[in-house]
Design a protein around this motif. Structure first.
Motif, PDB file in Angstrom:
ATOM      1  N   LYS A 134       0.830  -1.216   0.050  1.00 24.34           N
ATOM      2  CA  LYS A 134       0.005  -0.034   0.067  1.00 24.34           C
ATOM      3  C   LYS A 134       0.866   1.339  -0.044  1.00 24.34           C
ATOM      4  N   THR A 135       1.672   1.389   1.091  1.00 22.93           N
ATOM      5  CA  THR A 135       2.709   2.599   1.065  1.00 22.93           C
ATOM      6  C   THR A 135       3.305   2.608  -0.378  1.00 22.93           C
ATOM      7  N   THR A 136       4.085   1.551  -0.842  1.00 30.29           N
ATOM      8  CA  THR A 136       4.905   1.799  -2.036  1.00 30.29           C
ATOM      9  C   THR A 136       4.061   2.306  -3.275  1.00 30.29           C
ATOM     10  N   PHE A 151       1.762  11.768   6.516  1.00 34.42           N
ATOM     11  CA  PHE A 151       2.676  10.680   6.681  1.00 34.42           C
ATOM     12  C   PHE A 151       2.270   9.446   7.988  1.00 34.42           C
ATOM     13  N   GLN A 152       2.551   8.521   7.830  1.00 33.34           N
ATOM     14  CA  GLN A 152       2.402   7.707   9.206  1.00 33.34           C
ATOM     15  C   GLN A 152       2.949   7.986  10.407  1.00 33.34           C
ATOM     16  N   ALA A 153       4.266   8.268  10.188  1.00 28.65           N
ATOM     17  CA  ALA A 153       5.122   8.617  11.154  1.00 28.65           C
ATOM     18  C   ALA A 153       4.787  10.389  11.434  1.00 28.65           C
ATOM     19  N   LEU A 211      -2.851   9.986   1.981  1.00 25.49           N
ATOM     20  CA  LEU A 211      -2.923   9.897   3.436  1.00 25.49           C
ATOM     21  C   LEU A 211      -2.197   8.166   3.894  1.00 25.49           C
ATOM     22  N   ASP A 212      -1.213   8.074   4.098  1.00 27.55           N
ATOM     23  CA  ASP A 212      -0.591   6.842   4.654  1.00 27.55           C
ATOM     24  C   ASP A 212      -0.834   6.411   6.123  1.00 27.55           C
ATOM     25  N   GLU A 213      -1.711   5.786   6.233  1.00 28.32           N
ATOM     26  CA  GLU A 213      -2.221   5.439   7.792  1.00 28.32           C
ATOM     27  C   GLU A 213      -1.874   6.579   8.621  1.00 28.32           C
ATOM     28  N   PRO A 214      -2.694   7.722   8.587  1.00 30.70           N
ATOM     29  CA  PRO A 214      -2.464   8.797   9.146  1.00 30.70           C
ATOM     30  C   PRO A 214      -2.782   8.604  10.711  1.00 30.70           C
TER      31      PRO A 214
END
Ligand SMILES: Nc1ncnc2c1ncn2[C@@H]1O[C@H](COP(=O)(O)OP(=O)(O)O)[C@@H](O)[C@H]1O
Ligand SMILES: [Mg+2]
Lengths: 345, 292
Positions: free
Chosen positions: A41-43, A80-82, A156-159
């Motif tokens: 997913k992130t990729t 980002f997730q982080a 949105l990456d697992e925000p």
């Protein structure tokens, strides 16, 4: 703006992160990318943002290949997730960072930053540094920052994955509200099926770098096209059955039509949702209730069948009184087509 | 209650350790100072100190050392920061290699380093006398600004600066900062300067700080190559007189401290960080509320 992934492949050494991903996000929709951790997913998202180059395949935006556009010229805002706020800048300066890069004047930067902080509900936090804010507040500011340049697509990456449950629900509703208000095409990566189903217009389920199914939440839940999707989205029972190869399957003493791949024959697992399983108190029933859990309108029963298989059944709570743990019961399925999967030998 | 006594215990230990460490450093220092100002037969006198300040070459060698230090800091950071960022962002597998290379100077004694340098400096001009490189060799050894010392100091400070920078980069998520800046429309170069480096301020300061301390105290290379930076000058001037030589070391110690303090003050963030934040970041700097 329409975003299209076409036959994307990407490997990191021996790991295939993407293995022929095809997917389209339409103008103004919120598309959730759902899948277990490590499915790519992130990729996929990073390729759209320009941080990763595909080995082969294309990323098209409004029909144009954007492979050669560097990340800072793509019209994409990203959360980002982080936690990713710039630690040396206040909330307002973080939001205005992109405007500064675009050489927008100081006065306009300030007013636009204030406007965006207002939009995400943090107008009074303009002068706080990231370490002075909670995780939820930081992600709100990150969202404001991502929207500052009025991007055509929001990534949105697992925000929400680092936030606690209550804030998570609150913020996802807010993201949805903002997204609809701004009518911005949004790709929302998550591994949480509930999050995906409750916020997205359409949900794309990924597995091992490929698209498994892309459909609206209701369709995905009611008619999953593969066993993987069926099990990943919502709770699923696996009941032992025997398929005849002519499009029907025998399960729990009933004969039901098979949905999808009708050719399967032999021992199969029949996949049914708990709410489709009915249990009735029955002195002579071969099944036995082993546990009950009250969920308000429904009660979830855990029932052990005669052959030892455990089944979960959701039944209206008013009918659950005779079905305490230890009670004998009969389990039946409605006369509807069911999904089957050949049993692993 | 148990926690309270526990805390008190820790405090008590802290005090004891601080006292022992303090004595260990301060007693010899105090004795040195006493020795330099209390000359037998003359009573209290500051002649040893005025003697140093008045001696010829004081300002010259001090300025030379400061210039060398500045050049070394620029060179070390100029080499290491891009290398470390590149390794972190582009080629994580190169990091161990970088670490080994930067640690090598630790195992090569400076005497050996100097032997190598002087060998090359002697050999070079002989073989290159007819080429433009000859001029380079001459320039490198110019006594007004011996570039060769900057090169040597750079190599010697690599391990220190590497560790300081690496620790700083570990503390922030360089990759995410970089990507966040890129997605806000910053080109890679601007992203480094506006999003990454400001957050490495402390690490950059530390690296500069350690390099400065190293250059201020370096004697071997300077002396053996025949130059007169501050440390060499100080040894030369103090060699003949007992009082003077001790005064010289006291003075150089104070000078180093003063410079390091200046450096530290310059490195403090410009933005006013509210007290609460400061307390969180560095509890030691803010008086603690009494144990509650
Ligand atoms: N930069 C990278 N280097 C090596 N492997 C990577 C890299 N990025 C991702 N991967 C691998 O690719 C796969 C997919 O990763 P990712 O897209 O982050 O998955 P997801 O976001 O769905 O959890 C994983 O197996 C991951 O370990
Ligand atoms: Mg991910």
């Amino acid at each position: 703006m329409t975003v299209e992934f076409r036959a994307l492949h990407k490997s990191f050494g021996a790991t295939k992160a993407l293995d022929g991903l095809d997917l389209t996000a339409h103008q103004g929709e919120l598309l959730a990318l759902l899948g277990p951790s490590g499915c790519g997913k992130t990729t996929a998202l990073r390729m759209l943002a320009g941080f990763e180059k595909p080995d082969s395949g294309q990323v098209l935006v409004d029909g144009e290949d954007i492979s050669d556009v560097p990340a800072h010229r793509r019209d994409a805002g990203m959360v980002f997730q982080a936690y990713s706020l710039f630690p040396h800048l206040t909330a307002a300066d973080n939001v205005a960072f992109g405007l500064r890069m675009r050489k927008v004047g100081a006065a306009e930067r300030r007013s636009r930053a204030a406007e965006l902080l207002e939009l995400v509900g943090l107008p009074q936090h303009a002068d706080r540094y990231p370490h002075q804010m909670s995780g939820g507040q930081q992600q709100r500011v990150a969202l404001a920052r991502a929207l500052a340049l009025r991007p055509k697509v929001l990534l949105l990456d697992e925000p929400l994955s680092a936030l606690d449950a209550k804030v998570r629900v609150q913020l996802r509703e807010e993201i949805r509200r903002l997204q609809q208000e701004l009518a911005i095409t949004t790709v929302f990566v998550t591994h949480d099926q509930e999050e995906a189903l409750s916020t997205a217009d359409r949900v794309a389920v990924m597995r091992d770098g490929r698209l498994e199914q892309c459909a609206g939440p209701a369709e995905l839940y009611d008619t999953p096209s593969t066993p993987f999707v069926a099990e990943f989205v919502g709770t699923m029972n696996r009941l032992p059955g025997r398929a005849s190869g002519d499009g029907s399957v025998e399960v729990l003493g009933q004969r039901l039509p098979v949905r999808g791949d009708a050719g399967t024959a032999g021992a199969v697992d029949v996949l049914v949702r708990p709410e489709a399983v009915d249990a009735t108190a029955d002195e002579d029933g071969s099944a036995r209730v082993t546990a009950t859990a009250f969920h308000g309108a429904v009660t979830r029963l855990t029932v052990a069948l005669a052959d030892g298989t455990t089944v979960k059944a959701d039944i209206p709570s008013h009918r659950a009184s005779g079905l305490a743990a230890g009670a004998s019961a009969t389990v039946t399925l409605p006369e509807r087509p069911v999904l089957v999967e050949a049993r692993a030998a | 209650m148990a926690r309270l006594t526990n805390r008190r215990g820790i405090r008590w230990w802290r005090g004891a350790v601080a006292a022992v460490a303090g004595l260990y450093f301060l007693v010899p220092l105090a004795c040195s100072v006493l020795f330099t100002v209390d000359v037998p037969g003359q009573g209290f006198t500051l002649s040893a100190y005025t003697g140093i300040l008045g001696a010829s070459g004081f300002t010259g060698s001090l300025l030379l050392t400061l210039e060398l230090a500045a050049a070394t800091i620029v060179l070390v950071l100029g080499l290491l920061v891009p290398a470390l960022l590149a390794a972190r962002l582009g080629a994580p597998r190169l990091r161990p290699l970088l670490e080994v290379v930067c640690s090598l100077p630790l195992v090569v004694p400076s005497v050996a380093l100097v032997a190598g340098y002087s060998g090359v400096l002697r050999w070079g001009p002989q073989y290159l006398s007819r080429t433009p490189l000859f001029q380079t060799f001459v320039a490198v050894q110019n006594a007004d600004f011996p570039v060769v010392l900057v090169l040597a100091y750079t190599v010697m400070s690599l391990p220190l600066a590497y560790r300081a920078l690496d620790a700083g980069m570990r503390a922030v998520d360089v990759r995410t900062l970089m990507e966040a800046a890129r997605s806000c429309g910053a080109s890679p170069v601007r992203a480094v300067f506006q999003a990454v480096l400001p957050n490495l301020r402390g690490a950059l300061m530390n690296a500069g700080f350690l390099t400065l301390a190293l250059v201020l105290g370096e004697y071997t290379v300077g002396a053996l190559l025949g130059f007169r930076p501050f440390a060499v000058w100080i040894v030369g001037i103090g060699g003949s007189q007992a009082q003077l030589s001790v005064a010289v070391s006291v003075l150089s110690l104070l000078l180093t401290w003063a410079l390091l303090l200046v450096f530290a003050a310059a490195g403090r963030p410009r933005t006013r960080i509210p007290r609460r934040a400061l307390a969180k970041a560095a509890p030691a700097l803010v008086p603690q509320e009494s144990a509650s």
